[in-house]
Scaffold this motif. Structure first.
Motif, PDB file in Angstrom:
ATOM      1  N   MET A 247     -15.279 -26.097 103.181  1.00 30.77           N
ATOM      2  CA  MET A 247     -16.458 -24.518 103.326  1.00 30.77           C
ATOM      3  C   MET A 247     -16.198 -23.691 102.377  1.00 30.77           C
ATOM      4  O   MET A 247     -15.694 -24.030 101.711  1.00 30.77           O
ATOM      5  CB  MET A 247     -15.829 -24.215 105.252  1.00 30.77           C
TER       6      MET A 247
ATOM      7  N   ALA B 154     -20.593 -23.294 106.010  1.00 31.05           N
ATOM      8  CA  ALA B 154     -19.720 -23.546 106.684  1.00 31.05           C
ATOM      9  C   ALA B 154     -19.753 -25.468 107.104  1.00 31.05           C
ATOM     10  O   ALA B 154     -19.017 -25.751 108.504  1.00 31.05           O
ATOM     11  CB  ALA B 154     -19.908 -23.177 108.484  1.00 31.05           C
TER      12      ALA B 154
ATOM     13  N   ASP C 173     -20.104 -28.548 108.822  1.00 28.47           N
ATOM     14  CA  ASP C 173     -20.947 -29.254 110.222  1.00 28.47           C
ATOM     15  C   ASP C 173     -20.718 -28.320 110.694  1.00 28.47           C
ATOM     16  O   ASP C 173     -21.237 -28.140 112.379  1.00 28.47           O
ATOM     17  CB  ASP C 173     -21.060 -30.679 110.172  1.00 28.47           C
ATOM     18  N   GLY C 174     -19.945 -27.181 110.405  1.00 27.43           N
ATOM     19  CA  GLY C 174     -19.304 -25.895 111.468  1.00 27.43           C
ATOM     20  C   GLY C 174     -20.421 -25.482 112.081  1.00 27.43           C
ATOM     21  O   GLY C 174     -21.099 -24.501 111.094  1.00 27.43           O
ATOM     22  N   PHE C 175     -20.251 -25.050 113.780  1.00 20.26           N
ATOM     23  CA  PHE C 175     -20.915 -23.765 113.775  1.00 20.26           C
ATOM     24  C   PHE C 175     -23.161 -24.334 114.400  1.00 20.26           C
ATOM     25  O   PHE C 175     -23.856 -23.555 113.944  1.00 20.26           O
ATOM     26  CB  PHE C 175     -21.427 -22.790 113.525  1.00 20.26           C
ATOM     27  N   GLY C 176     -22.835 -26.186 113.870  1.00 16.26           N
ATOM     28  CA  GLY C 176     -23.773 -26.606 113.944  1.00 16.26           C
ATOM     29  C   GLY C 176     -24.323 -26.809 115.372  1.00 16.26           C
ATOM     30  O   GLY C 176     -23.741 -26.238 115.953  1.00 16.26           O
TER      31      GLY C 176
ATOM     32  N   TYR D 256     -21.060 -30.185 119.384  1.00 19.10           N
ATOM     33  CA  TYR D 256     -19.632 -30.135 118.893  1.00 19.10           C
ATOM     34  C   TYR D 256     -18.660 -30.775 119.792  1.00 19.10           C
ATOM     35  O   TYR D 256     -17.957 -31.857 119.081  1.00 19.10           O
ATOM     36  CB  TYR D 256     -19.171 -28.487 118.545  1.00 19.10           C
TER      37      TYR D 256
ATOM     38  N   SER E  80     -24.518 -22.913 108.644  1.00 16.38           N
ATOM     39  CA  SER E  80     -24.427 -24.386 109.177  1.00 16.38           C
ATOM     40  C   SER E  80     -24.948 -24.925 108.250  1.00 16.38           C
ATOM     41  O   SER E  80     -26.712 -25.014 107.650  1.00 16.38           O
ATOM     42  CB  SER E  80     -24.137 -24.485 110.544  1.00 16.38           C
TER      43      SER E  80
END
Length: 388
Positions: free
Chosen positions: A156, A167, A169-172, A191, A219
């Protein structure tokens, strides 16, 4: 879309896809997000799916306004974010690529023809160090390794001036950006389905993020998050620590002739009369990813399964595998089994959870032979009391 005066959105919406990663239903499509940071040095953050390369390159060109990009930062090599790398480097051949060492390894694996024909010389590669910094001018990119969130090469990037977390793929979430829908349900399904196995790794990244002043999250899927960031961080903390979000009972059943369904529905009615939030899933017909996500959302689960060819009915087995491979834990579980001559579903279900942590099974297991009778109704009433 303008994130700020210097940070621009250049991603695309995909309404052609019906199954994301070949298994997740996406009725509202997907977004593949990419960003451009304009400064003394210009950085492009990730690319997009290969079906949208031309549209993305046009978006990038429009934002650049005749300028040349200095850096292409690749945070994640999954093809929905990396497939347009060769086309970008053919159009902007002097660009320096920034990624992790494993990111470059995967790049060569995904694009052997490009690297054989054009290649990427050492002077056009920057291997981003964990906690390393790349100065663009007024903006500085701080790289944070995020291995197995949810691929091993992932990093990230925190932009310190505008306090933006890119981020990966985080918070996607599932869903294209030109469709309005609530974030939580599709973000949870995304998630749990895709990243859920890697809770400890997500927790490690969240601890790093806790030390950053984050005002915007960008994201690679889903909307740019600018408001109420505590809500999103809290959800990720719960999901990645395998804690229930809400009080409620998920009843997941597999039924051939309707008798097991009748028992599941009867239990649901009893629980609802007792004021319990209850969600019912027919595993043969429902969106399994949503059923799995709700099993993680709520704190109690009832599995109503049948014996089939001396084993569990396939959709029940598949559902439980969907839970266990994502480290299902910290819940109360109940079992209703059905079998005409040799009921085995209960024993088989328990066996599938042998390696699961922190599961509490109810004392009452309801065993039906063919069809629910008066005794079974009494047992279901007792089970409902335990679940309350």
């Amino acid at each position: 879309m303008e994130i700020s005066a210097c940070v621009k959105y250049v991603g695309v919406n995909d309404h052609q896809v019906d199954l994301f990663e070949g298994q997740y239903k996406v009725p509202n499509g997907m977004s593949y997000n990419s960003y451009v940071i304009l400064d003394d040095k210009i950085a492009v953050m990730d690319t997009v799916d290969g079906f949208f390369t031309e549209e993305w390159l046009n978006n990038v060109e429009q934002v650049l306004g005749g300028k040349m990009p200095d850096y292409l930062v690749i945070q994640h090599m999954e093809p929905d974010h990396s497939a347009s790398i060769p086309a970008f480097l053919k159009k902007y051949p002097k660009t320096t690529v920034v990624s992790t060492a494993k990111g470059f390894q995967f790049m060569e694996q995904f694009f052997p023809e490009f690297f054989a024909e054009q290649g990427l010389p050492a002077e056009q590669r920057i291997v981003a160090a964990n906690d390393g910094v790349l100065e663009l001018g007024q903006h500085s990119l701080h790289f944070v390794y995020a291995p197995m969130v949810h691929w091993p090469e992932v990093m990230m990037t925190y932009e310190a001036t505008e306090k933006i977390l890119f981020a990966a793929d985080g918070f996607g979430k599932f869903g294209a950006l030109d469709v309005e829908e609530e974030w939580a349900d599709e973000a949870r399904r995304y998630y749990i389905g895709i990243v859920g196995k890697y809770g400890p790794q997500v927790q490690a990244v969240l601890k790093k993020a806790a030390g950053l002043d984050i005002q915007t999250i960008c994201s690679l899927h889903g909307p740019v998050l600018k408001e109420n960031l505590g809500f999103y961080l809290e959800k990720y903390d719960k999901w990645s620590s395998y804690q229930p979000e809400e009080s409620g009972v998920v009843i997941a059943y597999a039924s051939v002739y309707g008798n097991t369904r009748n028992a599941a529905e009867y239990l649901a009615d009893v629980l609802q009369e007792k004021g319990q939030k209850t969600v019912l899933y027919d595993l043969a017909r429902c969106d399994k990813a949503k059923a799995v996500a709700d099993a993680f959302r709520y704190d109690r689960l009832v599995l109503a399964g049948i014996t089939y060819n001396g084993d569990l009915f396939p959709c029940m087995r598949s559902f439980i595998e969907g839970l266990t491979e994502r480290n299902y834990q910290n819940r109360k579980v109940a079992i209703i089994e059905n079998g005409t001559w040799a009921p085995m579903a209960g024993k088989l279900i328990l066996g599938m959870f042998e390696k699961s942590k922190n599961l509490t099974f109810t004392e009452t297991t309801v065993s039906i032979k063919s069809a629910m009778n008066a005794q079974n109704k009494g047992e279901i009433g007792k089970l409902a009391e335990e679940l309350c």
